[in-house]
Design an enzyme around this catalytic site. Structure first.
Site, PDB file in Angstrom:
ATOM      1  N   GLU A 169      10.812  11.799 -51.397  1.00 40.41           N
ATOM      2  CA  GLU A 169       9.390  12.170 -51.251  1.00 40.41           C
ATOM      3  C   GLU A 169       8.458  12.149 -52.369  1.00 40.41           C
ATOM      4  O   GLU A 169       7.850  12.621 -52.978  1.00 40.41           O
ATOM      5  CB  GLU A 169       9.148  13.640 -50.717  1.00 40.41           C
ATOM      6  N   ASN A 210      14.464   8.753 -49.927  1.00 38.86           N
ATOM      7  CA  ASN A 210      14.264   9.415 -48.622  1.00 38.86           C
ATOM      8  C   ASN A 210      13.021   9.817 -48.677  1.00 38.86           C
ATOM      9  O   ASN A 210      12.217  10.510 -49.515  1.00 38.86           O
ATOM     10  CB  ASN A 210      15.225  10.381 -48.536  1.00 38.86           C
ATOM     11  N   HIS A 246      10.484  13.192 -39.063  1.00 42.30           N
ATOM     12  CA  HIS A 246       9.874  14.413 -38.494  1.00 42.30           C
ATOM     13  C   HIS A 246       8.505  14.147 -37.714  1.00 42.30           C
ATOM     14  O   HIS A 246       7.535  13.903 -38.457  1.00 42.30           O
ATOM     15  CB  HIS A 246       9.326  15.463 -39.740  1.00 42.30           C
ATOM     16  N   GLU A 275      16.255  13.128 -40.883  1.00 43.92           N
ATOM     17  CA  GLU A 275      15.922  14.573 -40.808  1.00 43.92           C
ATOM     18  C   GLU A 275      15.080  14.640 -39.522  1.00 43.92           C
ATOM     19  O   GLU A 275      14.109  15.236 -39.250  1.00 43.92           O
ATOM     20  CB  GLU A 275      14.904  15.092 -41.851  1.00 43.92           C
ATOM     21  N   ASP A 277      13.384  15.467 -36.119  1.00 42.79           N
ATOM     22  CA  ASP A 277      13.060  16.331 -35.150  1.00 42.79           C
ATOM     23  C   ASP A 277      11.573  15.861 -34.483  1.00 42.79           C
ATOM     24  O   ASP A 277      10.922  15.232 -35.035  1.00 42.79           O
ATOM     25  CB  ASP A 277      13.037  17.939 -35.513  1.00 42.79           C
TER      26      ASP A 277
END
Length: 359
Positions: A169, A210, A246, A275, A277
């Site tokens: 990030e 990432n 996400h 990651e 979801d």
């Protein structure tokens, strides 16, 4: 080379069968002891492996105490990522004093279950120890601290993880560099340095950048594209790009995802969905769950369509231990299993996408 002939071995089972035939009895075929799981349904990871990918789920240390949850994680998936146990505040809580307890617990669990491990993460603007964030460092001091941290952590897990999120990030939404402690003191060159130090500590591990909100095209993903292209041109070791994914139903699906994955792959790096979801406004209903299922299928299909998209990791697989409700109040139901570890429509969509023929 001479071939030895083996005399036929008469087993007790064979003798019993012969006796039964003499008596006119029928004998049920014995179970194949060598293949006790031959009728086991294929897992998500089994299906992903047929495409040369892995399918995994993150896990945090407290979740390992939830035995049914940990057991299902260890049977359904082929890869895991420690949610917090390898971050800086866990691994170097005091300057120069390293604690690998949490990360080692997950690595040992993964080894026992036959899962491979992604390392997460060597540097991030969050979850830094107070000794680091409250200090006043010169550029030379901070470079030394960062190099030492990366070197010690990567060497400790050398041969135990297959990839590292080296820098996590590091971009803002508009594509500018995030002004974290490293950027403000060292400038953007800290990213290349971090990658070089990680490579020196483990020449075989895959090195990733990432981030979130980079699944589609836009200013943020464009910035990473430019950065990775420049890193490659400068011969900085960079092996992959992690798209966290996400997602949230209320913000729409990144429909350029497949093309975006492809353009990063065309730079000569792997891409991983790291990651995943897909959250929604609560309470959920059948329509939202169907839309969520469609999105899970689309993400999976986008990855399968690009050869260098190497795998998919859910950020936890069940709503039972999701981070979403605490971080986004009023939102949740983000994962393919519910709180009771039952399949949701998203699970079926994942299976369907993994069994479809890719183009």
């Amino acid at each position: 080379m001479r071939t030895r002939t083996r005399s036929p071995r008469v087993t007790a089972a064979a003798l019993a069968a012969s006796a039964a035939l003499l008596l006119g009895l029928t004998v049920a075929p014995a179970a194949d002891a060598a293949s006790p799981h031959r009728d086991r349904a294929a897992t998500l990871d089994d299906l992903a492996r047929q495409h040369g990918r892995y399918f995994g789920s993150a896990v945090d240390n407290p979740e390992l105490a939830d035995t049914p949850y940990a057991d299902l994680l260890g049977t359904e998936f082929g890869q895991t990522t420690p949610g917090n146990g390898m971050k800086w505040d866990a691994t170097e809580p005091r300057r120069g004093v390293f604690d690998f307890t949490a990360g080692d617990e997950i690595v040992n669990y993964a080894k026992a279950k036959g899962l491979k491990v992604r390392g997460h993460t060597l540097l991030w603007h969050n979850q830094l120890p107070s000794w680091l964030t409250s200090g006043t460092w010169t550029a030379d001091e901070l470079r030394s601290i960062l190099k030492n941290h990366i070197t010690k952590v990567v060497k400790h897990y050398r041969g135990k993880v297959f990839a590292w999120d080296v820098a996590n990030e590091i971009m803002n939404e508009d594509g500018t560099y995030r002004e974290n402690i490293f950027y403000k003191t060292l400038g953007p060159g800290y990213i290349a340095d971090a990658l070089r130090w990680a490579r020196a500590a483990d020449p075989r591990v895959k090195l990733y950048l990432n981030d979130y909100n980079v699944e589609g095209t836009g200013a943020k993903s464009d910035a990473y594209y430019t950065l990775i292209k420049r890193l490659k041109a400068d011969r900085v070791p960079i092996d992959g790009f992690g798209m966290q994914a996400h997602l949230a139903l209320q913000y729409g699906f990144p429909y350029q995802m497949r093309q975006n994955i492809q353009r990063f792959a065309d730079l000569g790096v792997d891409v991983a969905i790291t990651e995943l979801d897909i959250r929604m406004i609560l309470p959920s209903d059948a329509t939202e769950l169907a839309q969520q299922a469609d999105w899970y299928g689309q993400v999976t299909s986008a990855c399968l369509a690009v050869r260098r998209c190497v795998g998919i990791t859910l950020w936890g697989y069940s709503d039972r231990h999701s981070w979403i409700p605490a971080t986004f109040p009023g939102e949740g139901a983000a994962l393919p299993w519910d709180e009771n570890l039952r399949h949701k429509p998203a699970y079926d969509a994942l299976r369907k996408a993994l069994t479809a023929t890719t183009s």
